[in-house]
Enzyme design. Structure first.
Site, PDB file in Angstrom:
ATOM      1  N   GLU A 170       0.826  -1.207   0.000  1.00 38.30           N
ATOM      2  CA  GLU A 170       0.000   0.000   0.000  1.00 38.30           C
ATOM      3  C   GLU A 170       0.863   1.260   0.000  1.00 38.30           C
ATOM      4  O   GLU A 170       0.542   2.240  -0.675  1.00 38.30           O
ATOM      5  CB  GLU A 170      -0.952   0.004   1.208  1.00 38.30           C
ATOM      6  CG  GLU A 170      -2.054  -1.038   1.121  1.00 38.30           C
ATOM      7  CD  GLU A 170      -2.980  -0.835  -0.068  1.00 38.30           C
ATOM      8  OE1 GLU A 170      -3.035   0.276  -0.609  1.00 38.30           O
ATOM      9  OE2 GLU A 170      -3.636  -1.810  -0.472  1.00 38.30           O
TER      10      GLU A 170
ATOM     11  N   TYR B 293      -7.095   5.751   4.610  1.00 38.08           N
ATOM     12  CA  TYR B 293      -7.160   4.778   3.511  1.00 38.08           C
ATOM     13  C   TYR B 293      -6.287   3.553   3.810  1.00 38.08           C
ATOM     14  O   TYR B 293      -6.750   2.405   3.762  1.00 38.08           O
ATOM     15  CB  TYR B 293      -6.732   5.412   2.162  1.00 38.08           C
ATOM     16  CG  TYR B 293      -6.376   4.319   1.205  1.00 38.08           C
ATOM     17  CD1 TYR B 293      -7.387   3.540   0.636  1.00 38.08           C
ATOM     18  CD2 TYR B 293      -5.041   3.972   0.959  1.00 38.08           C
ATOM     19  CE1 TYR B 293      -7.080   2.463  -0.174  1.00 38.08           C
ATOM     20  CE2 TYR B 293      -4.726   2.898   0.159  1.00 38.08           C
ATOM     21  CZ  TYR B 293      -5.742   2.145  -0.410  1.00 38.08           C
ATOM     22  OH  TYR B 293      -5.429   1.063  -1.182  1.00 38.08           O
TER      23      TYR B 293
ATOM     24  N   ASP C 221      -9.590   4.792  -1.818  1.00 39.85           N
ATOM     25  CA  ASP C 221      -8.522   5.380  -2.631  1.00 39.85           C
ATOM     26  C   ASP C 221      -9.181   6.203  -3.745  1.00 39.85           C
ATOM     27  O   ASP C 221     -10.416   6.307  -3.812  1.00 39.85           O
ATOM     28  CB  ASP C 221      -7.566   4.305  -3.161  1.00 39.85           C
ATOM     29  CG  ASP C 221      -8.208   3.428  -4.226  1.00 39.85           C
ATOM     30  OD1 ASP C 221      -9.436   3.561  -4.462  1.00 39.85           O
ATOM     31  OD2 ASP C 221      -7.487   2.616  -4.828  1.00 39.85           O
TER      32      ASP C 221
END
Ligand code: SF4
Length: 357
Positions: free
Chosen positions: A54, A137, A155
């Protein structure tokens, strides 16, 4: 039918809401099942690997991010390995990805995980969210992908899909907009299958409901549920607030070489770009016409998120290396051991014939 159902949905009519959501899940999951990409970080429930992916994938294309992800996972397979690394090694491995604060935060966060006794990784959303470099997020992505906990992962792709599905014209990148979108995604989230829901809606935005729609809406499996399509506004969504102006900056870099050695220095301002990265001695100038002279020179333009850099790289071939405060003398062969910005790598690439190999 859908207008009635959405109307009911936002007035908390539970039956209608359940019907809409169940239709949405059925169509979305069928699409995901048939179309999703096989990505290593989606095939694992290891929170450390998911976290690495991520952070690496923020502002980075999947193809480029994949290479970095594989390198990080193989060099530092567990959070403790990353915590024990030197920051310079992490920056060196990160070289070329840009946004170096992400790498510094990654390293700091790994150390905090170990110090707090959270290895292999924290399991509570609040603990994950408290780590440097992790926002709502990323925390939602880790909590849902690793532990199947019911947190959304909004996102840019998800903002776009939600804005279109619900025809939301509030800018999504303001405090008010973010709050509104979070309310909506929390309503839509499949609390029984948060991992699947987040994976599917992100992938749908990345591959199908893309910024330029073309003919996509005509064959879209979610078309009957999409208010943006029904109102003809889909292509205009999501709305962004007006972007801040991009700032121009002018740099002159001096590359001294005696054929064996060169001079570099480390950037030391934590508030400026490329903190802790290395570069050739450099002057920042306010005068865009100012050009330095040397044996060879090239000019490059480099775009960052809010800055446009105009850089001149000047090669000085010298018999004796000058003494410049704050710089270190290194062998050209050792330059690869230092983390350099992408701009400097581009300059080296362009100048390779003029420099020692
Ligand atoms: S109908 Fe068009 S805008 Fe709506 S979800 Fe499908 S692709 Fe996106």
């Amino acid at each position: 039918m859908w207008i009635f159902l959405y109307f009911c949905m936002f007035f908390q009519k539970n039956t209608a809401e359940l019907m809409v959501k169940s239709l949405l899940y059925n169509h979305l999951y069928a699409w995901y099942d048939a179309n999703h990409r096989v990505l290593p970080w989606r095939e694992t429930d290891d929170p450390y690997a998911i976290w690495l992916s991520e952070i690496i994938l923020q502002q980075t294309r999947v193809a480029q991010g994949m290479e970095y992800y594989m390198r990080f996972v193989s060099r530092w397979p567990r959070v403790g390995d990353l915590a024990a690394a030197e920051e310079a090694e992490v920056l060196r491995e990160w070289q070329g990805l840009g946004y170096y604060s992400r790498a510094r935060n990654l390293h700091k966060a790994a150390q905090l995980v170990v110090e707090n006794g959270w290895s292999p990784f924290p399991t509570r959303f609040e603990d994950i969210r408290s780590l440097p470099g992790i926002g709502d997020y990323t925390a939602g992505a880790i909590a849902s992908f690793a532990y199947d906990q019911p947190y959304p992962a909004m996102d840019g792709n998800v903002y776009r899909v939600v804005a279109r599905l619900l025809d939301i014209d509030e800018p999504f990148d303001t405090t008010v907009g973010k709050k509104l979108f979070h309310q909506h995604i929390n309503t839509l989230l499949d609390r029984n299958h948060p991992r699947l829901f987040n994976s599917a809606i992100m992938e749908f935005g990345a591959l199908y409901c893309t910024p330029v729609l073309g003919e996509a809406c005509e064959l879209c499996p979610l078309q009957s549920l999409c208010l943006g399509y029904a109102h003809g506004t889909a292509e205009l969504l999501p709305v962004r607030k007006v972007r801040p102006k991009v700032r121009d900056r002018w740099f002159v870099y001096h590359i001294y070489t005696d054929g064996q050695q060169t001079l570099i220095r480390q950037r030391e301002n934590p508030k400026d770009i490329w903190y802790h990265l290395y570069e050739f001695p450099c002057e920042e100038t306010q005068d865009e016409r100012r050009k330095a002279k040397g044996d060879r020179s090239i000019s490059l333009t480099h775009i960052l998120s809010h800055q446009k850099l105009h850089a001149q790289f000047v090669v000085h071939k010298v018999q004796k290396m000058p003494s410049i405060e704050g710089t270190s003398l290194i062998q050209w062969d050792d330059l690869n051991d230092f983390a350099l910005s992408r701009l400097t790598l581009r300059a080296l690439d362009t100048l390779r014939l003029a420099l020692p190999r």
